[in-house]
Design an enzyme around this catalytic site. Sequence first.
Site, short mmCIF file in Angstrom:
data_model
loop_
_atom_site.label_atom_id
_atom_site.label_comp_id
_atom_site.label_asym_id
_atom_site.label_seq_id
_atom_site.Cartn_x
_atom_site.Cartn_y
_atom_site.Cartn_z
CD GLU A 1 -3.04 -1.24 0.55
OE1 GLU A 1 -3.19 -0.38 -0.32
OE2 GLU A 1 -3.83 -2.19 0.72
C1 LIG Z 1 3.16 -10.08 0.20
C2 LIG Z 1 3.04 -9.02 -0.83
C3 LIG Z 1 1.82 -8.76 -1.42
C4 LIG Z 1 1.70 -7.80 -2.41
N1 LIG Z 1 0.50 -7.62 -3.05
C5 LIG Z 1 0.44 -6.83 -4.15
C6 LIG Z 1 -0.74 -6.80 -4.96
O1 LIG Z 1 -1.74 -7.46 -4.68
N2 LIG Z 1 -0.73 -6.02 -6.08
C7 LIG Z 1 0.34 -5.26 -6.44
O2 LIG Z 1 0.28 -4.58 -7.47
N3 LIG Z 1 1.49 -5.27 -5.69
C8 LIG Z 1 1.55 -6.04 -4.56
N4 LIG Z 1 2.70 -6.08 -3.81
C9 LIG Z 1 3.83 -5.27 -4.20
C10 LIG Z 1 4.10 -4.11 -3.26
O3 LIG Z 1 3.12 -3.14 -3.41
C11 LIG Z 1 5.52 -3.61 -3.57
O4 LIG Z 1 6.42 -4.59 -3.08
C12 LIG Z 1 5.81 -2.26 -2.96
O5 LIG Z 1 5.07 -1.26 -3.61
C13 LIG Z 1 7.30 -1.89 -3.04
O6 LIG Z 1 7.81 -2.07 -4.33
P1 LIG Z 1 9.16 -2.92 -4.54
O7 LIG Z 1 8.98 -4.20 -3.83
O8 LIG Z 1 9.45 -2.95 -5.98
O9 LIG Z 1 10.26 -2.10 -3.78
P2 LIG Z 1 11.07 -0.83 -4.33
O10 LIG Z 1 10.15 0.15 -4.92
O11 LIG Z 1 12.19 -1.31 -5.15
O12 LIG Z 1 11.63 -0.24 -2.97
C14 LIG Z 1 12.79 -0.75 -2.30
C15 LIG Z 1 13.14 0.22 -1.16
O13 LIG Z 1 13.47 1.50 -1.72
C16 LIG Z 1 12.62 2.50 -1.18
N5 LIG Z 1 12.31 3.48 -2.21
C17 LIG Z 1 11.85 3.27 -3.46
N6 LIG Z 1 11.65 4.43 -4.09
C18 LIG Z 1 11.98 5.40 -3.23
C19 LIG Z 1 11.98 6.82 -3.28
N7 LIG Z 1 11.56 7.50 -4.34
N8 LIG Z 1 12.40 7.49 -2.19
C20 LIG Z 1 12.81 6.85 -1.08
N9 LIG Z 1 12.81 5.51 -0.96
C21 LIG Z 1 12.41 4.80 -2.02
C22 LIG Z 1 11.37 1.76 -0.71
O14 LIG Z 1 10.68 2.47 0.29
C23 LIG Z 1 11.97 0.46 -0.20
O15 LIG Z 1 12.45 0.64 1.09
C24 LIG Z 1 2.82 -7.03 -2.79
C25 LIG Z 1 4.06 -7.27 -2.17
C26 LIG Z 1 4.18 -8.26 -1.23
C27 LIG Z 1 5.54 -8.53 -0.64
#
Ligand SMILES: Cc1cc2nc3c(=O)[nH]c(=O)nc-3n(C[C@H](O)[C@H](O)[C@H](O)COP(=O)(O)OP(=O)(O)OC[C@H]3O[C@@H](n4cnc5c(N)ncnc54)[C@H](O)[C@@H]3O)c2cc1C
Length: 580
Positions: free
Chosen positions: A400
């Site tokens: 979220e």
């Molecule tokens: C169990 C689970 C269920 C999920 N369910 C869904 C779902 O139903 N539908 C869906 O679409 N997605 C889903 N997700 C995905 C989830 O929304 C994403 O994992 C989340 O948005 C983070 O994206 P990422 O994993 O690519 O991390 P990244 O975006 O790569 O982030 C990695 C780190 O970098 C930080 N970061 C990234 N950008 C910035 C910035 N601009 N400034 C500062 N810090 C930053 C983040 O806060 C984090 O700490 C799910 C994930 C999990 C693990």
Amino acid sequence: MAVSSSIVQFNPAASFLTADVTPGKVFTREDLSPAQQMFGRISQDFMRTEVLPHEKEIYAKDFALVRRLLVKAGDLDLLRVDIPEAYDGLGLDKVSSAYVSETLGLCPSFPLGTHTTIGTLPIVYFGTEAQKTRYLPLLASGEKVGAYALTEPGAGSDALNIRTKATLSADGKHYLINGQKMWITNGGFADIFTIFAKIDGEKFTAFIVEREMGVVSGREEPKLGLDGSSTTALILENVKVPVENVLGEIGQGHKVAFNILNLGRLKLGTRNMGSAKQALNGALQYALERQQFGRAIAEFGMIQQKLAQMAVLSYVGDAMVFRCLGDVDAALAAAGHETLTILKTIESFAVECSINKVWTSEALAWVVDEAIQVHGGYGYSKEYPPERAYRDARITRIYEGTNEINRIIIAPRLLKNAAVAQLLIHPSAAAPPVADGLFPAERQILSAAKRLLLLTLAAAKNAYGDKLANEQEVLGHIADIAIETYAIESAVLRTSKLIAARGGVEGATPVDIMHVYFSDAADKVEHSARQVLAALAADAADRAPLQDGIRSIASHETFNTVAGRRRIATAVIKAGHYPY
Ligand SMILES: Cc1cc2nc3c(=O)[nH]c(=O)nc-3n(C[C@H](O)[C@H](O)[C@H](O)COP(=O)(O)OP(=O)(O)OC[C@H]3O[C@@H](n4cnc5c(N)ncnc54)[C@H](O)[C@@H]3O)c2cc1C
């Protein structure tokens, strides 16, 4: 079903900073109507009698059973809450919907929350008449399961950077979708997906996609927690989607994506607090039963301190999330039925949604961690509940919108608010007056916190101008001041309302809870403001007023939190469970 807006008046977004909100104007948990409480009980009974007895099968990913349970939930109307009556739903208010979500904290792996929120709401808010008629009754009954697919291997927080493409077929009747999604909840067995793709690689657009159109699920991802939930990649190869299944406008998919996230954050708060209260009750029972040094460990001060703080966080978290839900419901009631107006209204509360998402997920993290500590070595065992609760809670800081992303949007959004901008013309003079009423000392702290929030916003705006987005650490500190300001105001408003209704201040546990929370929060606000001050240039004109503001919050009288927490723990132990 009574709508909460009959209780609260309209508090516009950001009013926690710009207005003098009085207790009568906020919705609290104590204001839940008999009908809302009854619905919550149905949901709780369903979780206790139908879901929890099947935990083992759910954790073994018996999705056939999960589907049968979802249909049972549909029979009890639990999937219909957010769906309008015209499409087999109940069309209830957000308080009712979130109150049902609270009970999902009993088994966060069960997919009811994902199905009813991100799996259903895109069609509720953005669907055409034909799309709603076709899909919503199927989702309302549980016959079909919903999912939401935005994230990709290379695009998580940077969601607008997705690579999945949609290309119009030669006859103009279909889009062919190609790409891959990642981490999709319910991905292994859902039937109806909201999938985001870029038409011709450019126009970010949402689509309603049925599994039969060609969606292939990847393996079940091995995860840290939520053992029973399905989380998979989706492989999309020439998935053939009729043009009628474009959801919302072409090129406007970001509106679907971000509005649905706001709604998700709004409801996540009660679910987090449901899990926190569950962990508190488990820790309490264990502490009462476990004997060391010839006594129950619940008698030791160090353990009482933990139990008390769990109760403090549960009480303050509830004050925040129900206040926000009540404000959103009241604003929606005033906005009318036009979808765009509804979405704009919910979006206007984006700051409050982010505040609640961050605060409740971090409070839950603390509670489940300390629940393990109360259990000692048994807390580390897979055969005792806290281990699972600890693992399940971790995701709430990631999805979220990660807590980092939520933190960095709070200050810029506040700066865009017209009423805040007005106050920033003279932030030093804009300290909101301390309203008459109970708890004048707490109201002084609240006023000082609001002033510091305005002063740090003004200082950051003046120091960094249009480069403010690059100063993420400063944004983070300002967000923390906003979060604590919202928390302490919500705590004092709930307590004032509760005491006014029930009478008697002396010795009341909510009053102790409020004092304890205020004492800690004032220190946190002071710390964050000092960090903003330290980051400013030595000759910045905003330094002097900011130093003044810090002195004023630092001068608050120190509350005896040791005695306060002992009294809170005693009350919780006497009740045998979290009593509010
Ligand atoms: C169990 C689970 C269920 C999920 N369910 C869904 C779902 O139903 N539908 C869906 O679409 N997605 C889903 N997700 C995905 C989830 O929304 C994403 O994992 C989340 O948005 C983070 O994206 P990422 O994993 O690519 O991390 P990244 O975006 O790569 O982030 C990695 C780190 O970098 C930080 N970061 C990234 N950008 C910035 C910035 N601009 N400034 C500062 N810090 C930053 C983040 O806060 C984090 O700490 C799910 C994930 C999990 C693990």
